[in-house]
Motif scaffolding. Structure first.
Motif, PDB file in Angstrom:
ATOM      1  N   ILE A 104      -4.911   4.763  -6.469  1.00 52.88           N
ATOM      2  CA  ILE A 104      -5.618   3.723  -5.723  1.00 52.88           C
ATOM      3  C   ILE A 104      -7.065   4.151  -5.533  1.00 52.88           C
ATOM      4  N   LEU A 105      -7.970   3.227  -5.756  1.00 49.79           N
ATOM      5  CA  LEU A 105      -9.370   3.385  -5.373  1.00 49.79           C
ATOM      6  C   LEU A 105      -9.588   2.321  -4.319  1.00 49.79           C
ATOM      7  N   GLY A 106      -9.896   2.734  -3.107  1.00 44.46           N
ATOM      8  CA  GLY A 106     -10.006   1.761  -2.029  1.00 44.46           C
ATOM      9  C   GLY A 106     -11.056   2.144  -1.014  1.00 44.46           C
ATOM     10  N   THR A 107     -11.303   1.236  -0.107  1.00 46.61           N
ATOM     11  CA  THR A 107     -12.237   1.518   0.975  1.00 46.61           C
ATOM     12  C   THR A 107     -11.484   1.477   2.297  1.00 46.61           C
ATOM     13  N   ILE A 108     -11.913   2.342   3.197  1.00 48.12           N
ATOM     14  CA  ILE A 108     -11.354   2.382   4.548  1.00 48.12           C
ATOM     15  C   ILE A 108     -12.515   2.422   5.530  1.00 48.12           C
ATOM     16  N   VAL A 111       0.845  -1.203   0.000  1.00 49.81           N
ATOM     17  CA  VAL A 111       0.000   0.000   0.000  1.00 49.81           C
ATOM     18  C   VAL A 111       0.877   1.249   0.000  1.00 49.81           C
ATOM     19  N   ARG A 112       1.861   1.284   0.871  1.00 48.84           N
ATOM     20  CA  ARG A 112       2.759   2.459   0.936  1.00 48.84           C
ATOM     21  C   ARG A 112       3.514   2.654  -0.373  1.00 48.84           C
ATOM     22  N   GLN A 113       4.026   1.573  -0.929  1.00 50.81           N
ATOM     23  CA  GLN A 113       4.783   1.654  -2.182  1.00 50.81           C
ATOM     24  C   GLN A 113       3.885   2.161  -3.312  1.00 50.81           C
ATOM     25  N   THR A 114       2.676   1.673  -3.375  1.00 47.60           N
ATOM     26  CA  THR A 114       1.751   2.082  -4.431  1.00 47.60           C
ATOM     27  C   THR A 114       1.357   3.537  -4.264  1.00 47.60           C
ATOM     28  N   LEU A 115       1.099   3.970  -3.036  1.00 47.15           N
ATOM     29  CA  LEU A 115       0.758   5.380  -2.804  1.00 47.15           C
ATOM     30  C   LEU A 115       1.884   6.313  -3.208  1.00 47.15           C
ATOM     31  N   ASP A 116       3.123   5.875  -3.011  1.00 47.87           N
ATOM     32  CA  ASP A 116       4.273   6.718  -3.318  1.00 47.87           C
ATOM     33  C   ASP A 116       4.668   6.698  -4.790  1.00 47.87           C
ATOM     34  N   VAL A 149     -14.808   3.683   8.624  1.00 46.41           N
ATOM     35  CA  VAL A 149     -15.151   4.948   9.262  1.00 46.41           C
ATOM     36  C   VAL A 149     -14.476   4.953  10.633  1.00 46.41           C
ATOM     37  N   PRO A 150     -13.839   6.068  11.011  1.00 47.05           N
ATOM     38  CA  PRO A 150     -13.134   6.092  12.302  1.00 47.05           C
ATOM     39  C   PRO A 150     -14.073   5.833  13.480  1.00 47.05           C
ATOM     40  N   LYS A 151     -13.722   4.861  14.281  1.00 49.34           N
ATOM     41  CA  LYS A 151     -14.433   4.577  15.526  1.00 49.34           C
ATOM     42  C   LYS A 151     -13.567   3.637  16.335  1.00 49.34           C
ATOM     43  N   GLY A 152     -13.578   3.790  17.609  1.00 46.75           N
ATOM     44  CA  GLY A 152     -12.730   2.953  18.448  1.00 46.75           C
ATOM     45  C   GLY A 152     -11.264   3.289  18.275  1.00 46.75           C
ATOM     46  N   LYS A 153     -10.427   2.289  18.470  1.00 47.32           N
ATOM     47  CA  LYS A 153      -8.976   2.472  18.387  1.00 47.32           C
ATOM     48  C   LYS A 153      -8.562   2.742  16.938  1.00 47.32           C
ATOM     49  N   PRO A 154      -7.802   3.823  16.705  1.00 48.51           N
ATOM     50  CA  PRO A 154      -7.360   4.133  15.335  1.00 48.51           C
ATOM     51  C   PRO A 154      -6.454   3.033  14.781  1.00 48.51           C
ATOM     52  N   LEU A 155      -6.567   2.777  13.496  1.00 49.04           N
ATOM     53  CA  LEU A 155      -5.706   1.826  12.802  1.00 49.04           C
ATOM     54  C   LEU A 155      -4.579   2.617  12.153  1.00 49.04           C
ATOM     55  N   ALA A 156      -3.340   2.291  12.514  1.00 46.43           N
ATOM     56  CA  ALA A 156      -2.187   3.112  12.132  1.00 46.43           C
ATOM     57  C   ALA A 156      -2.094   3.383  10.631  1.00 46.43           C
ATOM     58  N   LEU A 157      -2.156   2.356   9.799  1.00 52.11           N
ATOM     59  CA  LEU A 157      -2.020   2.572   8.356  1.00 52.11           C
ATOM     60  C   LEU A 157      -3.192   3.376   7.805  1.00 52.11           C
ATOM     61  N   VAL A 158      -4.388   3.099   8.296  1.00 50.26           N
ATOM     62  CA  VAL A 158      -5.573   3.840   7.834  1.00 50.26           C
ATOM     63  C   VAL A 158      -5.414   5.324   8.154  1.00 50.26           C
ATOM     64  N   GLU A 159      -4.967   5.637   9.356  1.00 53.19           N
ATOM     65  CA  GLU A 159      -4.794   7.041   9.734  1.00 53.19           C
ATOM     66  C   GLU A 159      -3.647   7.684   8.960  1.00 53.19           C
ATOM     67  N   GLU A 160      -2.588   6.921   8.707  1.00 54.33           N
ATOM     68  CA  GLU A 160      -1.470   7.424   7.907  1.00 54.33           C
ATOM     69  C   GLU A 160      -1.955   7.787   6.498  1.00 54.33           C
ATOM     70  N   VAL A 161      -2.721   6.899   5.900  1.00 53.58           N
ATOM     71  CA  VAL A 161      -3.245   7.144   4.548  1.00 53.58           C
ATOM     72  C   VAL A 161      -4.244   8.293   4.569  1.00 53.58           C
ATOM     73  N   ARG A 162      -5.134   8.299   5.546  1.00 57.75           N
ATOM     74  CA  ARG A 162      -6.161   9.337   5.650  1.00 57.75           C
ATOM     75  C   ARG A 162      -5.538  10.734   5.765  1.00 57.75           C
ATOM     76  N   SER A 163      -4.379  10.837   6.398  1.00 62.92           N
ATOM     77  CA  SER A 163      -3.771  12.143   6.645  1.00 62.92           C
ATOM     78  C   SER A 163      -2.908  12.653   5.478  1.00 62.92           C
ATOM     79  N   ARG A 164      -2.708  11.838   4.465  1.00 59.43           N
ATOM     80  CA  ARG A 164      -1.887  12.259   3.323  1.00 59.43           C
ATOM     81  C   ARG A 164      -2.582  13.377   2.549  1.00 59.43           C
ATOM     82  N   GLN A 165      -1.774  14.301   2.050  1.00 60.75           N
ATOM     83  CA  GLN A 165      -2.297  15.428   1.270  1.00 60.75           C
ATOM     84  C   GLN A 165      -2.797  14.990  -0.102  1.00 60.75           C
TER      85      GLN A 165
END
Length: 117
Positions: free
Chosen positions: A42-46, A31-36, A48-64
């Motif tokens: 990428i067309l993907g699904t993530i 995922v990281r290699q493809t994003l870079d 909805v934020p709830k409970g404990k954050p998932l590190a990769l999901v939050e990393e991807v969500r925060s990208r510009q």
């Protein structure tokens, strides 16, 4: 990732970047290699934020260079055209140049509009 022709653009579809997928280090690296990669979108699904954050999901969500579409019961029948247009824009640009490299879809548990139950 295999070699691609100069100037070609690829679209990767990821059914979900979620909790179970994060047990695979190979998946996370891919995922990281493809994003870079400027030749990929990428067309993907993530989730909805709830409970404990998932590190990769939050990393991807925060990208510009990521655009997120939230699908709800209220917009599920009209948002499709917006997503298709965004995919077309991504595929036209061979380098990101400020454009989204990933289009991610988060959704509530929504039944398709064609189901009446």
């Amino acid at each position: 990732m295999e070699q691609m022709r100069e100037g070609s653009k690829r679209l990767f579809v990821i059914d979900e970047i979620g909790k179970m997928e994060l047990f695979s280090q190979a998946f996370i690296r891919a995922v990281r290699q493809t994003l870079d990669a400027s030749s990929c979108s990428i067309l993907g699904t993530i989730p909805v934020p709830k409970g404990k954050p998932l590190a990769l999901v939050e990393e991807v969500r925060s990208r510009q260079d990521v655009k997120i579409f939230m699908i709800t019961k209220e917009n599920r029948d009209v948002i499709f055209d917006d997503i298709v247009s965004a995919v077309q824009v991504c595929l036209k640009n061979t380098s990101h140049n400020g454009q989204s490299s990933a289009l991610l879809i988060g959704s509530e548990r929504v039944r398709p509009s064609w189901r009446s139950d």
